[in-house]
Motif scaffolding. Structure first.
Motif, mmCIF file in Angstrom:
data_model
loop_
_atom_site.group_PDB
_atom_site.id
_atom_site.type_symbol
_atom_site.label_atom_id
_atom_site.label_comp_id
_atom_site.label_asym_id
_atom_site.label_seq_id
_atom_site.Cartn_x
_atom_site.Cartn_y
_atom_site.Cartn_z
ATOM 1 N N PRO A 63 42.071 6.180 14.861
ATOM 2 C CA PRO A 63 42.524 4.838 14.493
ATOM 3 C C PRO A 63 41.415 3.977 13.892
ATOM 4 O O PRO A 63 41.654 3.238 12.960
ATOM 5 C CB PRO A 63 43.026 4.253 15.809
ATOM 6 C CG PRO A 63 43.421 5.439 16.611
ATOM 7 C CD PRO A 63 42.434 6.520 16.216
ATOM 8 N N GLN A 64 40.196 4.086 14.425
ATOM 9 C CA GLN A 64 39.128 3.271 13.878
ATOM 10 C C GLN A 64 38.779 3.698 12.464
ATOM 11 O O GLN A 64 38.436 2.872 11.626
ATOM 12 C CB GLN A 64 37.897 3.246 14.785
ATOM 13 C CG GLN A 64 37.232 4.594 14.980
ATOM 14 C CD GLN A 64 37.795 5.378 16.147
ATOM 15 O OE1 GLN A 64 38.953 5.264 16.497
ATOM 16 N NE2 GLN A 64 36.980 6.207 16.751
ATOM 17 N N ALA A 65 38.901 4.987 12.126
ATOM 18 C CA ALA A 65 38.635 5.455 10.772
ATOM 19 C C ALA A 65 39.716 4.959 9.825
ATOM 20 O O ALA A 65 39.430 4.543 8.701
ATOM 21 C CB ALA A 65 38.548 6.974 10.733
ATOM 22 N N ALA A 66 40.951 4.985 10.265
ATOM 23 C CA ALA A 66 42.052 4.502 9.428
ATOM 24 C C ALA A 66 41.904 3.007 9.182
ATOM 25 O O ALA A 66 42.099 2.535 8.062
ATOM 26 C CB ALA A 66 43.400 4.807 10.086
ATOM 27 N N ALA A 67 41.555 2.270 10.215
ATOM 28 C CA ALA A 67 41.418 0.824 10.073
ATOM 29 C C ALA A 67 40.228 0.462 9.202
ATOM 30 O O ALA A 67 40.220 -0.575 8.546
ATOM 31 C CB ALA A 67 41.288 0.172 11.450
ATOM 32 N N ALA A 105 41.163 -3.800 4.701
ATOM 33 C CA ALA A 105 42.319 -3.184 5.354
ATOM 34 C C ALA A 105 42.860 -4.097 6.439
ATOM 35 O O ALA A 105 42.145 -4.489 7.347
ATOM 36 C CB ALA A 105 41.940 -1.832 5.947
ATOM 37 N N ARG A 106 44.123 -4.431 6.295
ATOM 38 C CA ARG A 106 44.836 -5.182 7.335
ATOM 39 C C ARG A 106 45.905 -4.241 7.832
ATOM 40 O O ARG A 106 46.983 -4.167 7.253
ATOM 41 C CB ARG A 106 45.418 -6.475 6.775
ATOM 42 C CG ARG A 106 44.356 -7.512 6.467
ATOM 43 C CD ARG A 106 44.914 -8.824 5.948
ATOM 44 N NE ARG A 106 46.160 -9.256 6.510
ATOM 45 C CZ ARG A 106 46.307 -10.034 7.591
ATOM 46 N NH1 ARG A 106 45.247 -10.435 8.250
ATOM 47 N NH2 ARG A 106 47.497 -10.398 8.016
ATOM 48 N N GLN A 107 45.570 -3.490 8.867
ATOM 49 C CA GLN A 107 46.444 -2.436 9.341
ATOM 50 C C GLN A 107 46.649 -2.503 10.842
ATOM 51 O O GLN A 107 45.846 -3.068 11.560
ATOM 52 C CB GLN A 107 45.835 -1.054 9.040
ATOM 53 C CG GLN A 107 45.573 -0.774 7.614
ATOM 54 C CD GLN A 107 44.854 0.563 7.446
ATOM 55 O OE1 GLN A 107 44.390 1.158 8.408
ATOM 56 N NE2 GLN A 107 44.751 1.015 6.231
ATOM 57 N N ILE A 108 47.725 -1.849 11.238
ATOM 58 C CA ILE A 108 47.913 -1.487 12.635
ATOM 59 C C ILE A 108 47.906 0.034 12.630
ATOM 60 O O ILE A 108 48.852 0.663 12.167
ATOM 61 C CB ILE A 108 49.231 -2.031 13.205
ATOM 62 C CG1 ILE A 108 49.252 -3.553 13.157
ATOM 63 C CG2 ILE A 108 49.425 -1.526 14.638
ATOM 64 C CD1 ILE A 108 50.574 -4.168 13.559
ATOM 65 N N ALA A 109 46.796 0.597 13.037
ATOM 66 C CA ALA A 109 46.654 2.053 13.072
ATOM 67 C C ALA A 109 47.317 2.552 14.350
ATOM 68 O O ALA A 109 46.919 2.175 15.448
ATOM 69 C CB ALA A 109 45.179 2.447 13.029
ATOM 70 N N LEU A 110 48.341 3.388 14.193
ATOM 71 C CA LEU A 110 49.096 3.910 15.330
ATOM 72 C C LEU A 110 49.020 5.430 15.300
ATOM 73 O O LEU A 110 49.574 6.070 14.418
ATOM 74 C CB LEU A 110 50.553 3.452 15.265
ATOM 75 C CG LEU A 110 51.475 3.971 16.373
ATOM 76 C CD1 LEU A 110 51.003 3.497 17.748
ATOM 77 C CD2 LEU A 110 52.904 3.528 16.111
ATOM 78 N N VAL A 117 47.288 5.907 20.590
ATOM 79 C CA VAL A 117 46.105 5.080 20.439
ATOM 80 C C VAL A 117 46.450 4.119 19.313
ATOM 81 O O VAL A 117 46.911 4.530 18.243
ATOM 82 C CB VAL A 117 44.863 5.925 20.085
ATOM 83 C CG1 VAL A 117 43.658 5.025 19.851
ATOM 84 C CG2 VAL A 117 44.572 6.941 21.188
ATOM 85 N N ILE A 118 46.254 2.830 19.571
ATOM 86 C CA ILE A 118 46.641 1.815 18.599
ATOM 87 C C ILE A 118 45.489 0.841 18.411
ATOM 88 O O ILE A 118 44.773 0.513 19.365
ATOM 89 C CB ILE A 118 47.950 1.097 19.033
ATOM 90 C CG1 ILE A 118 48.475 0.186 17.930
ATOM 91 C CG2 ILE A 118 47.780 0.393 20.364
ATOM 92 C CD1 ILE A 118 49.913 -0.293 18.157
#
Length: 155
Positions: free
Chosen positions: A29-33, A39-44, A61-62
């Motif tokens: 999730p931290q890599a995606a974010a 990046a304005r994301q909610i990595a799920l 993990v979010i």
């Protein structure tokens, strides 16, 4: 053989996210974010599934990278079996999600056989609110991934 994503898109006309890597990519999730500075994301991330005597325990993990704390987030999830059939619809209440902080949430789904789970589709945000953030913003920012081999995360 068509993937569950193809079957879902063809069978029930779902529109899948068109940008970025597909749900089959298993990024932390931290890599995606952190994929871009803006990046304005909610990595799920679907992290694990474990069978218990009475339920399938699903662990996510979010990470909320919207720049604002979320007071609460409830997503409607559709669970597909490995054959692409809808097994059930359920609401997943992730609770409060502080900005820029990784959280782990577990859900025990009674009567679900983990071995038959093929995909989890986040169908919509039942509720998702924070300062300057609404349910539509949460769905637009949702970045689903899966670390579980054979189980896709879709939006």
């Amino acid at each position: 053989m068509a993937s569950l994503r193809d079957m879902a898109a063809a069978g029930i006309g779902l529109a899948l996210a068109a940008s970025g890597p597909g749900p089959a990519h298993a990024e932390a999730p931290q890599a995606a974010a952190a994929a871009s500075d803006s990046a304005r994301q909610i990595a799920l991330e679907l992290n694990t599934i474990d069978q218990t005597d009475e339920a399938c325990r699903i662990t996510f993990v979010i990470r909320n990278a919207l720049g604002s704390d979320l007071e609460g987030a409830v997503f409607e999830a559709v669970l597909f079996d490995s054959g692409g059939r809808v097994e059930r619809l359920t609401l997943l209440d992730f609770g409060a999600l502080p900005a820029e902080r990784m959280q782990v949430r577990q859900f025990a789904l009674p009567g679900l056989d983990c071995a038959r789970l093929g995909a989890v589709l986040i169908n919509g945000a039942e509720s998702c609110a924070g300062k300057g953030v609404g349910a539509g913003d949460c769905m637009a920012a949702l970045w689903p991934t899966s670390r579980v081999q054979g189980v896709e995360m879709l939006k």
